[in-house]
Design an enzyme around this catalytic site. Structure first.
Site, PDB file in Angstrom:
ATOM      1  N   CYS A   1       5.851 -23.639  43.501  1.00  0.00           N
ATOM      2  CA  CYS A   1       4.581 -24.247  43.722  1.00  0.00           C
ATOM      3  C   CYS A   1       3.455 -24.362  44.497  1.00  0.00           C
ATOM      4  O   CYS A   1       3.922 -23.042  45.690  1.00  0.00           O
ATOM      5  CB  CYS A   1       5.053 -25.608  45.033  1.00  0.00           C
ATOM      6  SG  CYS A   1       4.577 -26.792  45.001  1.00  0.00           S
TER       7      CYS A   1
ATOM      8  N   ASN B   1       0.422 -13.574  37.213  1.00  0.00           N
ATOM      9  CA  ASN B   1      -0.250 -13.661  35.834  1.00  0.00           C
ATOM     10  C   ASN B   1      -0.356 -15.191  35.491  1.00  0.00           C
ATOM     11  O   ASN B   1      -0.162 -15.843  35.647  1.00  0.00           O
ATOM     12  CB  ASN B   1       0.673 -13.467  34.812  1.00  0.00           C
ATOM     13  CG  ASN B   1       0.992 -12.958  33.208  1.00  0.00           C
ATOM     14  OD1 ASN B   1       0.325 -12.059  32.920  1.00  0.00           O
ATOM     15  ND2 ASN B   1       0.573 -14.065  32.464  1.00  0.00           N
ATOM     16  N   GLU B   2      -1.493 -15.735  34.809  1.00  0.00           N
ATOM     17  CA  GLU B   2      -1.893 -16.785  33.679  1.00  0.00           C
ATOM     18  C   GLU B   2      -2.240 -18.292  34.608  1.00  0.00           C
ATOM     19  O   GLU B   2      -0.845 -18.808  34.094  1.00  0.00           O
ATOM     20  CB  GLU B   2      -1.294 -16.893  32.523  1.00  0.00           C
ATOM     21  CG  GLU B   2      -2.090 -16.209  31.763  1.00  0.00           C
ATOM     22  CD  GLU B   2      -1.326 -16.424  30.285  1.00  0.00           C
ATOM     23  OE1 GLU B   2       0.031 -16.826  29.896  1.00  0.00           O
ATOM     24  OE2 GLU B   2      -1.919 -15.997  29.313  1.00  0.00           O
TER      25      GLU B   2
ATOM     26  N   ARG C   1       9.614 -18.649  33.605  1.00  0.00           N
ATOM     27  CA  ARG C   1       9.013 -17.970  34.885  1.00  0.00           C
ATOM     28  C   ARG C   1       7.820 -18.880  35.779  1.00  0.00           C
ATOM     29  O   ARG C   1       7.967 -20.188  35.088  1.00  0.00           O
ATOM     30  CB  ARG C   1       8.214 -16.478  33.992  1.00  0.00           C
ATOM     31  CG  ARG C   1       7.646 -17.850  33.016  1.00  0.00           C
ATOM     32  CD  ARG C   1       6.230 -16.174  32.170  1.00  0.00           C
ATOM     33  NE  ARG C   1       5.436 -16.437  30.787  1.00  0.00           N
ATOM     34  CZ  ARG C   1       4.487 -16.295  30.334  1.00  0.00           C
ATOM     35  NH1 ARG C   1       5.004 -14.785  31.170  1.00  0.00           N
ATOM     36  NH2 ARG C   1       4.012 -16.404  28.801  1.00  0.00           N
TER      37      ARG C   1
ATOM     38  N   GLU D   1      -4.953  -9.650  27.469  1.00  0.00           N
ATOM     39  CA  GLU D   1      -4.244  -9.905  26.695  1.00  0.00           C
ATOM     40  C   GLU D   1      -4.757 -10.030  24.892  1.00  0.00           C
ATOM     41  O   GLU D   1      -5.089 -11.222  25.248  1.00  0.00           O
ATOM     42  CB  GLU D   1      -2.941 -10.788  26.518  1.00  0.00           C
ATOM     43  CG  GLU D   1      -2.261 -10.379  27.755  1.00  0.00           C
ATOM     44  CD  GLU D   1      -1.214 -11.819  27.875  1.00  0.00           C
ATOM     45  OE1 GLU D   1      -1.054 -12.349  27.729  1.00  0.00           O
ATOM     46  OE2 GLU D   1      -0.492 -11.461  29.470  1.00  0.00           O
TER      47      GLU D   1
ATOM     48  N   GLU E   1      10.629 -13.094  24.720  1.00  0.00           N
ATOM     49  CA  GLU E   1       9.246 -13.013  23.566  1.00  0.00           C
ATOM     50  C   GLU E   1       9.953 -11.820  22.273  1.00  0.00           C
ATOM     51  O   GLU E   1       9.130 -10.878  21.410  1.00  0.00           O
ATOM     52  CB  GLU E   1       8.649 -13.233  24.149  1.00  0.00           C
ATOM     53  CG  GLU E   1       7.895 -13.381  24.855  1.00  0.00           C
ATOM     54  CD  GLU E   1       6.488 -13.469  25.994  1.00  0.00           C
ATOM     55  OE1 GLU E   1       5.850 -12.188  26.371  1.00  0.00           O
ATOM     56  OE2 GLU E   1       6.223 -13.962  26.561  1.00  0.00           O
ATOM     57  N   GLN E   2      11.311 -12.423  21.294  1.00  0.00           N
ATOM     58  CA  GLN E   2      11.461 -10.946  20.731  1.00  0.00           C
ATOM     59  C   GLN E   2      10.402 -10.990  19.988  1.00  0.00           C
ATOM     60  O   GLN E   2      11.174 -10.246  18.553  1.00  0.00           O
ATOM     61  CB  GLN E   2      13.056 -10.898  20.686  1.00  0.00           C
ATOM     62  CG  GLN E   2      13.458 -12.429  20.457  1.00  0.00           C
ATOM     63  CD  GLN E   2      14.955 -12.286  20.776  1.00  0.00           C
ATOM     64  OE1 GLN E   2      16.050 -12.023  19.422  1.00  0.00           O
ATOM     65  NE2 GLN E   2      16.048 -12.514  21.752  1.00  0.00           N
ATOM     66  N   MET E   3      10.408 -12.170  19.142  1.00  0.00           N
ATOM     67  CA  MET E   3       9.568 -12.647  17.806  1.00  0.00           C
ATOM     68  C   MET E   3       8.170 -12.720  18.036  1.00  0.00           C
ATOM     69  O   MET E   3       7.524 -12.797  17.087  1.00  0.00           O
ATOM     70  CB  MET E   3       9.641 -13.844  17.463  1.00  0.00           C
ATOM     71  CG  MET E   3      11.279 -14.110  16.968  1.00  0.00           C
ATOM     72  SD  MET E   3      12.093 -12.860  15.519  1.00  0.00           S
ATOM     73  CE  MET E   3      11.147 -13.387  13.614  1.00  0.00           C
ATOM     74  N   HIS E   4       7.605 -11.869  18.765  1.00  0.00           N
ATOM     75  CA  HIS E   4       6.561 -11.993  19.415  1.00  0.00           C
ATOM     76  C   HIS E   4       6.310 -10.157  18.962  1.00  0.00           C
ATOM     77  O   HIS E   4       6.166  -9.013  19.468  1.00  0.00           O
ATOM     78  CB  HIS E   4       5.522 -11.926  20.577  1.00  0.00           C
ATOM     79  CG  HIS E   4       4.129 -11.810  21.196  1.00  0.00           C
ATOM     80  ND1 HIS E   4       3.944 -10.831  21.174  1.00  0.00           N
ATOM     81  CD2 HIS E   4       4.031 -12.700  21.706  1.00  0.00           C
ATOM     82  CE1 HIS E   4       2.440 -11.086  21.591  1.00  0.00           C
ATOM     83  NE2 HIS E   4       2.852 -12.304  21.865  1.00  0.00           N
TER      84      HIS E   4
HETATM   85  C1  GAL Z   1       1.122 -14.547  27.865  1.00  0.00           C
HETATM   86  C2  GAL Z   1       1.469 -13.507  28.921  1.00  0.00           C
HETATM   87  C3  GAL Z   1       2.368 -12.988  28.120  1.00  0.00           C
HETATM   88  C4  GAL Z   1       2.687 -13.402  27.037  1.00  0.00           C
HETATM   89  C5  GAL Z   1       1.404 -14.375  25.962  1.00  0.00           C
HETATM   90  C6  GAL Z   1       2.719 -14.246  24.487  1.00  0.00           C
HETATM   91  O1  GAL Z   1       0.327 -16.201  27.744  1.00  0.00           O
HETATM   92  O2  GAL Z   1       0.555 -13.966  30.255  1.00  0.00           O
HETATM   93  O3  GAL Z   1       3.291 -12.581  29.319  1.00  0.00           O
HETATM   94  O4  GAL Z   1       4.105 -14.669  27.500  1.00  0.00           O
HETATM   95  O5  GAL Z   1       1.403 -14.751  26.839  1.00  0.00           O
HETATM   96  O6  GAL Z   1       1.967 -14.502  23.288  1.00  0.00           O
END
Ligand code: GAL
Length: 633
Positions: free
Chosen positions: A109, A143-144, A105, A315, A363-366
């Site tokens: 630029c 996002n971020e 992701r 988040e 991010e399957q381990m999140h």
């Molecule tokens: C943030 C991001 C999210 C997700 C999350 C995981 O940096 O905005 O999309 O990736 O971290 O912790």
């Protein structure tokens, strides 16, 4: 205002049949907000111009029907693969000149005009369709920004944008040569067209060149964000938000925030402890499952300033994350504590990331609030508890803190550009001061340089690289105690040494005659205990000496309330210096037990216990990883 809870949700990750049940459970948990859509571009526009909004209509309807409010994201952090066919040169380019490719992701630029136009187009389409939708009550743009180190790109678009920016700033190339000191090493330019971004040079490029490049790169983020904000404004009355990051200084958040209504940030306390903080192992072990006791609070106060009083946690870590070197689980109580700490600092909302753990992809381990099998993960019950507690508590109104720290993003770039000492880090310096104040039981505000500076009884101005004459006058005119330094005012805005020598504060006869940086083994002990670490300025002049080294070298000088701190004190010295400054400013301090912090609102004093043991304090028993509050009488 009553704070609210929410959750980040990805309807496109799940079969439509389970959306309604998900929404019902969110509402049952007591959540008010669902943030959706911020990565969904490939499903909203599977082919160029072929729009597929029906599923999003139904997702918003389903969430809304359950009583949830929606934060809708513009999906511009994840351009779909076809975008590269349309704009092959839109990728960011790293310092070695290599493109940062598709497959994760943020592969764009900020300077690329074609991609920016695509972002405006999709933002406008979303605004036209959902801007007046009664369920869509807030927007998140992109996002971020900066995540995965994406602010600086050495692409052709960036190089061209930079030259244009330079031409506007300096008007003539001779003026640029003079401002940068390009006579040094024969670096003079004859034309703006000759100036490249400062990568791939043989050795260190001119710091003035790098500072200009950092400013340009920050301005590109500001312009990128502003373009989407402009597209959305006429189409919606809902607030525009961006979700900023932790320990992220690569663009000026105050500048981006000026175009938005609310600041938010993404808080991953345990991930940050492992990934960002450079504290010793004992500290990291002690707070392994809680996160650092000051890291979150500092960001809460910083982003409250960025949002001009309005801010959220967009988040919130619910359990183990996937991205830090090690990813332990939080102590029971922490997902609740983190939310309450944010509310104590004035957050309007805290949204947990994410609803259900995704069984696929990066991010399957999140962790989420639900496991991949939809059973409750541990944080779900804690979120429900917070929701019940919010209902019981009266409104929370943030109070003005007695102490403030001035925060300046360009100063972070300045000391990265020319560190002079390998351990001099601007953000770390601010955190050290902030931590020391909080260990004295204080609530702290963060202020931008253009803020009104008269209200804090004690104001700290650490490491602010270029003090304008206007700011110096405002600092000197303040009532109360002002502590400037270390390193403040030690460069001009163009990154040259100022003459007369710094800090040149009106009414304070103190001059930095020589500067040294200190390796970890070479602390300079102070006469009253503790030491200067990392950084030491040799000051001279007739100002009164408040602190000196054991060799009698002054390190803290004052005239009236105005002080200059000529080094980076270790924690014991800093505690003494700040406690004394507080006493002079008429602020009461107390030594807080390890891991316990306080934050005052207008009506309540909150106690946040990051320790793994319960603690008794101020007549309260605060459980391990727990919070308590009482009314201020
Ligand atoms: C943030 C991001 C999210 C997700 C999350 C995981 O940096 O905005 O999309 O990736 O971290 O912790």
């Amino acid at each position: 205002m009553k704070p609210e809870l929410g959750v980040c949700y990805y309807p496109e990750h799940w079969p439509e049949e389970i959306w309604a049940e998900d929404a019902r459970r969110m509402a049952e948990t007591g959540l008010s907000w669902a943030r959706i859509g911020e990565f969904a571009w490939s499903r909203l526009e599977p082919e160029p111009g072929k729009l597929s909004f029906d599923w999003l209509d139904r997702a918003i309807d389903t969430l809304g029907a359950a009583g949830l409010k929606v934060v809708l994201g513009t999906p511009t952090a994840t351009p779909p693969r076809w975008m590269l066919e349309k704009h092959p040169d839109m990728l960011a380019v790293d310092a070695r000149g290599l493109p940062r490719k598709f497959g994760s992701r943020r592969h764009y630029c900020f300077s690329h005009a074609g991609y920016r136009a695509e972002c405006v187009r999709i933002a406008r389409l979303l605004g036209e369709r959902y801007g007046r939708n009664r369920h869509v009550q807030a927007w998140q743009i992109d996002n971020e920004y900066a995540c995965h180190d994406t602010v600086i790109s050495y692409s052709r678009a960036a190089a061209e944008g930079f030259r244009d920016w330079l031409a506007q700033r300096y008007q003539s190339v001779q003026a640029l040569n003079r401002a940068w000191g390009n006579v040094f090493w024969s670096m003079d330019y004859a034309d703006f067209a000759e100036i490249d971004p400062p990568n791939q040079t043989v050795t260190e490029p001119n710091p003035a060149h790098v500072m200009a490049w950092r400013r340009y790169s920050s301005d590109a983020v500001v312009a990128f964000n502003a373009a989407q904000a402009r597209a959305l404004r006429p189409l919606t009355d809902a607030p525009l938000i961006h979700n900023y990051m932790g320990w992220e200084v690569n663009f000026d958040h105050f500048d981006v925030g000026a175009d938005l209504d609310i600041a938010s940030w993404d808080s991953y306390p345990i991930g940050f402890l492992s990934d960002r903080l450079r504290d010793d192992e004992a500290h990291k072990r002690r707070y392994l499952r809680q996160g650092d006791p000051d890291m979150q609070a500092l960001h809460h106060d910083l982003y409250r300033a960025v949002g001009r009083g309005r801010w959220w946690v967009m988040e919130q870590q619910p359990g183990p994350v996937n991205w830090a070197p090690f990813n332990p689980a939080p102590l029971p109580g922490m997902p609740r504590l983190w939310a309450w700490e944010a509310f104590a600092h004035g957050a309007e909302a805290v949204c947990y990331f994410r609803w259900r753990q995704a069984p696929f992809a990066q991010e399957q381990m999140h962790a989420g609030l639900l496991r991949p099998d939809s059973a409750a993960a541990p944080a779900l019950a804690e979120a429900a508890q917070v929701a019940r507690e919010i209902a019981e508590l009266p409104e929370i109104r943030p109070a003005v803190a007695p102490v403030a720290i001035l925060f300046d993003y360009p100063s972070a770039w300045a000391w990265q550009t020319q560190p002079q000492g390998a351990t001099f880090d601007y953000f770390e310096l601010v955190l050290a001061l902030y931590r020391s104040l909080r260990k004295l039981g204080l609530s702290v505000d963060i202020l931008p340089g253009n803020a009104e500076l008269s209200s804090p009884k004690l104001l700290l101005v650490p490491g602010l690289f270029a003090l304008t004459d206007e700011l110096k006058v405002r600092l000197a005119a303040r009532e109360g105690i002002t502590l400037v330094g270390p390193r403040s005012g030690t460069r001009t805005a163009e990154f040259a040494l100022p003459v007369p020598l710094p800090p040149a504060l009106p009414g304070l006869d103190t001059t930095i005659a020589l500067t040294e940086s200190l390796p970890p083994s070479a602390d300079m002990p102070l006469a009253q205990g503790g030491a200067m670490t990392r950084w030491l300025e040799h000051i001279e002049g007739s100002a009164e000496t408040v602190e000196e080294t054991i060799a009698g070298q002054p390190v803290l000088a004052r005239s009236g309330g105005l002080h200059y701190l000529a080094g980076w004190p270790d924690p014991p010295a800093l505690a003494r210096i700040l406690a004394r400054a507080c006493t002079e400013a008429g602020i009461e301090t107390v030594e807080m037990p390890e891991g316990l912090r306080r934050r005052d609102t207008e009506t309540h004093r909150f106690y946040i216990n990051y320790a793994a043991e319960p603690v008794r304090f101020d007549g309260l028993e605060i459980p391990a990883a727990g919070v308590a509050w009482k009314e201020i009488t």
